[in-house]
Design an enzyme around this catalytic site. Structure first.
Site, mmCIF file in Angstrom:
data_model
loop_
_atom_site.group_PDB
_atom_site.id
_atom_site.type_symbol
_atom_site.label_atom_id
_atom_site.label_comp_id
_atom_site.label_asym_id
_atom_site.label_seq_id
_atom_site.Cartn_x
_atom_site.Cartn_y
_atom_site.Cartn_z
ATOM 1 N N HIS A 53 41.316 33.359 38.455
ATOM 2 C CA HIS A 53 39.849 34.709 39.080
ATOM 3 C C HIS A 53 39.458 35.369 37.542
ATOM 4 O O HIS A 53 38.803 36.821 36.948
ATOM 5 C CB HIS A 53 39.708 35.495 39.316
ATOM 6 C CG HIS A 53 38.248 35.496 40.085
ATOM 7 N ND1 HIS A 53 37.298 36.749 40.581
ATOM 8 C CD2 HIS A 53 37.396 34.828 41.180
ATOM 9 C CE1 HIS A 53 36.502 36.535 40.110
ATOM 10 N NE2 HIS A 53 36.205 35.074 40.509
ATOM 11 N N ASP B 117 36.192 43.740 45.919
ATOM 12 C CA ASP B 117 34.538 43.593 46.481
ATOM 13 C C ASP B 117 35.101 41.851 47.405
ATOM 14 O O ASP B 117 34.415 41.177 47.860
ATOM 15 C CB ASP B 117 32.943 43.737 45.797
ATOM 16 C CG ASP B 117 32.681 44.405 45.749
ATOM 17 O OD1 ASP B 117 33.511 45.539 46.722
ATOM 18 O OD2 ASP B 117 32.205 44.784 45.070
ATOM 19 N N GLU C 228 29.020 52.140 47.242
ATOM 20 C CA GLU C 228 28.582 51.440 46.443
ATOM 21 C C GLU C 228 27.510 51.253 45.521
ATOM 22 O O GLU C 228 26.092 52.303 45.930
ATOM 23 C CB GLU C 228 29.470 49.881 45.908
ATOM 24 C CG GLU C 228 30.880 49.538 46.256
ATOM 25 C CD GLU C 228 31.484 48.505 46.088
ATOM 26 O OE1 GLU C 228 30.165 47.758 45.228
ATOM 27 O OE2 GLU C 228 32.157 48.236 45.798
#
Length: 524
Positions: A94, A156, A272
């Site tokens: 990733h 997240d 957030e």
């Protein structure tokens, strides 16, 4: 003497270049490894690209380790050889800019095969879990929940490897209270650039421990991590409220994260937010929450203004469900959001933490997940966050973007300055993350070229205005840029590199130090 040395070095470099395609298998005899070293083209191609989709590099081979000892043997074989080769650890792939790639060595595939990974080991009494460095956070969560426990700090997206996020920092909406993931690691097992398998913590091998935490993979490959746990909640009250005034939005965010200093005060467990410059992004790949056809949202967008969404969550157990309404109501009364814009849902804790994966599956079904991702993540000092609103959100971006823009503050006191990661020198700083996807759909503003140029515009804006931002998941192409990034920490960072990876074997994809096997003889 110098001439003889240069000649010898040039010959060695020529040998490396000529023999590049075969020497890992020559150096590593078949009996040296419990796992599998593959030069199969399909295996090589599988690790030659990452989530960013912006670059590619084919290694000479891929190691599928059976244990941490395999990792150590591979690195040691390079370190002790005259023919040094690079080694990069890859988790779920990733990375954004090829950080886990190497074109002149071996990629260690840490995730995706169970042979190497001992099962997570939970200590209920001491409240920690020991996990393999390639373990995905979603699997860590599943294992700890069997004991009613969970890690304190998250990202997240949970389909990332433990070693990968700890090598950067690991942040989400809990970081204001618990700090990043690197602030919640008790102990590490690390293979250094010398091929040494070392256990490190605050109490032993402290310098290596702090170097590896946020160290971008430069000092060692994480093969085991001991993660702090807490009692896991059962449910989450998840809330979004909207603002049209940026100052009110940031003041409320900063107020909410200040409550951690009051142990008995009511507080949210997650804070957030994101910027809405395009109505179509009210729902995005992070979550599907409320309808953009809502009349309140439609009227707010009628004049083309920018909206700001505060995203907050309160954890609770079923046993205190009756009290949650009062607690949330008391907190919301202190905020200055637009009346009538509250959107609320209750869901299991696991579903909240794994919310991005559900959106991922939908995008995969539409072939919209495996596209280039020219992301830009910035740490911005609190004192300059309004400059980004005026110059970027309401300026450079125009009224359209191609992905969510996260914005939320963190408390610097929750970060350990002894770790390798660098943050702005203010007590509160913001993450501003431009998480865009490049699409080939005929819209020029969504092309890779346009978005990469826009990222450069944003960085130039910050430089021209002397906004002392730091990149998170940083990417630079010259050592001079890296030196500016690390600032006062550069001397410590480079000294640690010399101590723990003196031949520059590890994480060449970061392009921080020149690989030993790629040194220019003429520059010596």
């Amino acid at each position: 003497m110098v001439t003889k040395f240069l000649l010898t070095f040039a010959i060695c470099r020529l040998i490396v270049t000529v023999g590049l395609a075969v020497y890992p298998t020559e150096i590593l005899r078949s009996g040296d490894l419990e796992g599998h070293l593959s030069m199969d083209p399909s295996d090589v191609v599988s690790v030659s690209r990452d989530f960013g989709g912006l670059s590619s590099a084919e290694p000479m081979a891929v190691l599928y380790p059976a244990s941490s000892r395999d990792v150590a043997r591979l690195v040691r074989s390079s370190y002790e050889s005259a023919r040094v080769f690079g080694v990069s650890a890859r988790g779920h792939g990733h990375s954004i800019n090829g950080q886990a790639m190497t074109g002149n060595g071996v990629v260690i595939q840490m995730s995706g095969h169970r042979k190497a990974a001992p099962p997570p080991r939970v200590s209920e009494r001491l409240m920690y879990v020991d996990v393999w460095g390639g373990e995905l956070w979603i699997d860590v969560l599943r294992s700890t929940l069997e004991y009613g426990l969970a890690p304190k700090s998250w990202t997240d997206y949970l389909y990332l490897s433990v070693g990968g996020t700890i090598s950067n920092a690991g942040i989400s909406g809990q970081a204001f209270n618990h700090g990043p993931q690197i602030s919640n690691v008790h102990e590490l097992e690390v293979v250094t650039g010398k091929g040494e398998l070392v256990t490190c913590s605050e109490d032993q091998n402290r310098e290596l421990y702090h170097a590896v935490l946020g160290g971008l993979g430069q000092f060692g490959i994480i093969t085991r991590a001991r993660i702090a746990l807490e009692r896991a909640p059962q449910k989450v009250r998840w809330i979004r409220v909207l603002y049209s005034n940026f100052s009110a939005f940031t003041e409320d965010q900063e107020f909410l994260i200040s409550l951690h200093r009051q142990p008995e005060a009511l507080k949210f467990d997650y804070v957030e937010g994101f910027v809405i410059v395009d109505e179509g992004l009210i729902n995005n790949w992070r979550s599907s929450f409320f309808s953009p056809r809502n009349p309140v949202i439609s009227s707010l967008h009628a004049d083309g203004g920018v909206l700001y969404c505060l995203e907050i969550a309160k954890n609770y157990h079923q046993s205190n469900a009756l009290a949650i309404d009062q607690e949330v109501e008391a907190l919301l009364k202190k905020l200055k959001y637009i009346p009538g814009t509250e959107f609320t849902t209750d869901l299991p804790y696991v579903d909240f933490l794994d919310r991005v994966h559900k959106a991922e599956l939908k995008l995969r079904a539409k072939n919209l997940w495996d596209v280039p991702h020219p992301w830009l993540n910035l740490f911005v000092p609190k004192s300059r966050i309004a400059d980004l609103d005026e110059g970027v959100f309401k300026g450079i971006l125009g009224n359209k973007t191609s992905g969510p823009i996260l914005i939320y503050p963190m408390n610097k006191s929750k970060w350990d300055e002894r770790n390798s990661v660098v943050t702005p020198n203010e007590s509160v700083f913001y993450l501003v993350a431009f998480l865009r996807s490049a699409l080939d759909n005929g819209d020029e503003t969504q092309t890779l070229k346009f978005l990469e140029n826009q990222n450069q515009q944003i960085l130039r804006f910050c430089e021209d205005r002397d906004i002392q931002v730091k990149q998170y998941l940083p990417h630079y192409t010259t050592q001079q840029e890296w030196m500016r990034h690390f600032g006062d920490k550069w001397e410590l960072f480079s000294r640690r590199k010399m101590e723990f990876d003196p031949r520059n074997i590890l994480a060449n994809g970061q392009a921080i130090f020149k690989p030993y096997f790629d040194l220019d003889v003429a520059s010596l």
